[in-house]
Design a protein around this motif. Structure first.
Motif, PDB file in Angstrom:
ATOM      1  N   THR A  26       0.114  -0.374   7.339  1.00 12.81           N
ATOM      2  CA  THR A  26      -0.233   0.801   6.548  1.00 12.81           C
ATOM      3  C   THR A  26      -1.649   1.215   6.925  1.00 12.81           C
ATOM      4  N   SER A  27      -2.116   2.292   6.356  1.00 15.94           N
ATOM      5  CA  SER A  27      -3.472   2.739   6.653  1.00 15.94           C
ATOM      6  C   SER A  27      -4.450   2.164   5.621  1.00 15.94           C
ATOM      7  N   VAL A  28      -5.707   2.089   6.013  1.00 15.98           N
ATOM      8  CA  VAL A  28      -6.751   1.648   5.093  1.00 15.98           C
ATOM      9  C   VAL A  28      -6.845   2.636   3.934  1.00 15.98           C
ATOM     10  N   LYS A  29      -6.683   3.924   4.232  1.00  8.64           N
ATOM     11  CA  LYS A  29      -6.729   4.946   3.190  1.00  8.64           C
ATOM     12  C   LYS A  29      -5.643   4.689   2.140  1.00  8.64           C
ATOM     13  N   GLN A  30      -4.423   4.436   2.590  1.00 12.37           N
ATOM     14  CA  GLN A  30      -3.325   4.179   1.652  1.00 12.37           C
ATOM     15  C   GLN A  30      -3.587   2.908   0.847  1.00 12.37           C
ATOM     16  N   LEU A  31      -4.087   1.866   1.508  1.00 10.97           N
ATOM     17  CA  LEU A  31      -4.400   0.616   0.822  1.00 10.97           C
ATOM     18  C   LEU A  31      -5.473   0.843  -0.245  1.00 10.97           C
ATOM     19  N   ASN A  32      -6.510   1.584   0.079  1.00 11.45           N
ATOM     20  CA  ASN A  32      -7.580   1.882  -0.883  1.00 11.45           C
ATOM     21  C   ASN A  32      -7.056   2.686  -2.072  1.00 11.45           C
ATOM     22  N   ILE A  33      -6.196   3.648  -1.802  1.00 14.22           N
ATOM     23  CA  ILE A  33      -5.620   4.449  -2.891  1.00 14.22           C
ATOM     24  C   ILE A  33      -4.838   3.556  -3.836  1.00 14.22           C
ATOM     25  N   LEU A  34      -4.014   2.674  -3.263  1.00 13.03           N
ATOM     26  CA  LEU A  34      -3.188   1.806  -4.102  1.00 13.03           C
ATOM     27  C   LEU A  34      -4.008   0.771  -4.858  1.00 13.03           C
ATOM     28  N   LEU A  35      -5.061   0.268  -4.240  1.00 15.32           N
ATOM     29  CA  LEU A  35      -5.852  -0.780  -4.874  1.00 15.32           C
ATOM     30  C   LEU A  35      -6.888  -0.257  -5.853  1.00 15.32           C
ATOM     31  N   GLU A  40      -3.551   2.620 -13.313  1.00 14.94           N
ATOM     32  CA  GLU A  40      -2.382   1.747 -13.446  1.00 14.94           C
ATOM     33  C   GLU A  40      -1.109   2.532 -13.768  1.00 14.94           C
ATOM     34  N   ALA A  41      -1.217   3.556 -14.576  1.00 13.51           N
ATOM     35  CA  ALA A  41      -0.045   4.339 -14.979  1.00 13.51           C
ATOM     36  C   ALA A  41       0.614   5.039 -13.795  1.00 13.51           C
ATOM     37  N   GLN A  42      -0.155   5.295 -12.729  1.00 15.42           N
ATOM     38  CA  GLN A  42       0.418   5.920 -11.536  1.00 15.42           C
ATOM     39  C   GLN A  42       0.968   4.884 -10.557  1.00 15.42           C
ATOM     40  N   LYS A  43       0.659   3.618 -10.773  1.00 12.27           N
ATOM     41  CA  LYS A  43       1.156   2.561  -9.887  1.00 12.27           C
ATOM     42  C   LYS A  43       2.392   1.881 -10.457  1.00 12.27           C
ATOM     43  N   TYR A  44       2.495   1.844 -11.786  1.00  9.87           N
ATOM     44  CA  TYR A  44       3.564   1.096 -12.436  1.00  9.87           C
ATOM     45  C   TYR A  44       4.248   1.918 -13.517  1.00  9.87           C
ATOM     46  N   THR A  45       5.533   1.661 -13.702  1.00  5.50           N
ATOM     47  CA  THR A  45       6.299   2.228 -14.802  1.00  5.50           C
ATOM     48  C   THR A  45       6.402   1.151 -15.870  1.00  5.50           C
ATOM     49  N   ARG A  46       5.991   1.500 -17.077  1.00  6.31           N
ATOM     50  CA  ARG A  46       5.996   0.535 -18.179  1.00  6.31           C
ATOM     51  C   ARG A  46       7.202   0.795 -19.067  1.00  6.31           C
ATOM     52  N   MET A  60       6.311  -4.172 -16.310  1.00  2.95           N
ATOM     53  CA  MET A  60       5.507  -3.244 -15.521  1.00  2.95           C
ATOM     54  C   MET A  60       6.110  -3.231 -14.121  1.00  2.95           C
ATOM     55  N   ALA A  61       6.982  -2.275 -13.859  1.00  2.00           N
ATOM     56  CA  ALA A  61       7.679  -2.191 -12.581  1.00  2.00           C
ATOM     57  C   ALA A  61       6.886  -1.308 -11.626  1.00  2.00           C
ATOM     58  N   PRO A  62       6.641  -1.790 -10.401  1.00  2.00           N
ATOM     59  CA  PRO A  62       5.872  -0.979  -9.460  1.00  2.00           C
ATOM     60  C   PRO A  62       6.630   0.277  -9.050  1.00  2.00           C
ATOM     61  N   LYS A  63       5.884   1.349  -8.891  1.00  2.00           N
ATOM     62  CA  LYS A  63       6.474   2.585  -8.375  1.00  2.00           C
ATOM     63  C   LYS A  63       6.634   2.434  -6.860  1.00  2.00           C
ATOM     64  N   THR A  64       7.118   3.439  -6.192  1.00  2.00           N
ATOM     65  CA  THR A  64       7.531   3.326  -4.793  1.00  2.00           C
ATOM     66  C   THR A  64       6.459   2.800  -3.841  1.00  2.00           C
ATOM     67  N   ASP A  65       5.279   3.407  -3.818  1.00  2.00           N
ATOM     68  CA  ASP A  65       4.254   2.983  -2.850  1.00  2.00           C
ATOM     69  C   ASP A  65       3.837   1.525  -3.018  1.00  2.00           C
ATOM     70  N   PRO A  66       3.463   1.106  -4.231  1.00  2.00           N
ATOM     71  CA  PRO A  66       3.096  -0.311  -4.377  1.00  2.00           C
ATOM     72  C   PRO A  66       4.278  -1.238  -4.092  1.00  2.00           C
ATOM     73  N   LYS A  67       5.480  -0.800  -4.459  1.00  2.00           N
ATOM     74  CA  LYS A  67       6.661  -1.634  -4.246  1.00  2.00           C
ATOM     75  C   LYS A  67       6.885  -1.882  -2.753  1.00  2.00           C
ATOM     76  N   ILE A  68       6.703  -0.850  -1.938  1.00  2.00           N
ATOM     77  CA  ILE A  68       6.877  -1.004  -0.489  1.00  2.00           C
ATOM     78  C   ILE A  68       5.891  -2.030   0.051  1.00  2.00           C
TER      79      ILE A  68
END
Length: 108
Positions: A26-35, A40-46, A60-68
């Motif tokens: 993945t890209s550093v940009k994508q990693l930084n966005i996710l981290l 949290e509300a945009q990374k996980y579905t509660r 707390m289920a991960p959404k698509t990007d973190p899940k990948i």
């Protein structure tokens, strides 16, 4: 010992986010966005599920990007780590249903 052997550990060379991003394809940009960038509300579905004996459990289920990225990391970890024979949960090809009834056969 079934722990990760340091000499064979491809994770040992990961020192920077650039290293981690390259390792996870993945890209550093994508990693930084996710981290860091996304709340949290945009990374996980509660959501909650009921427990058998009452009450509820928060999931707390991960959404698509973190899940990948989590699946990529899990695959990488799975390739370098061999769990002990007594470990059943979250191990590919094993299930807690297989846990021996007589736990006295479990060595420590």
């Amino acid at each position: 010992m079934s722990q990760i052997d340091a000499a064979e550990n491809p994770l040992g060379g990961l020192r920077t986010r650039i290293d981690v991003a390259a390792y996870l394809a993945t890209s550093v940009k994508q990693l930084n966005i996710l981290l860091q960038a996304r709340p949290e509300a945009q990374k996980y579905t509660r959501f909650t599920i009921p427990k058998r004996k009452g009450g509820s459990r928060v999931i707390m289920a991960p959404k698509t990007d973190p899940k990948i990225l989590q699946f990529k990391l899990a695959g990488k970890l799975d390739s370098v780590y061999t769990p002990r024979h007594v470990v059943f949960g979250f191990v590919t090809g094993r299930s807690i249903v297989e846990t021996p009834n007589d736990m006295s056969v479990v060595d420590t």
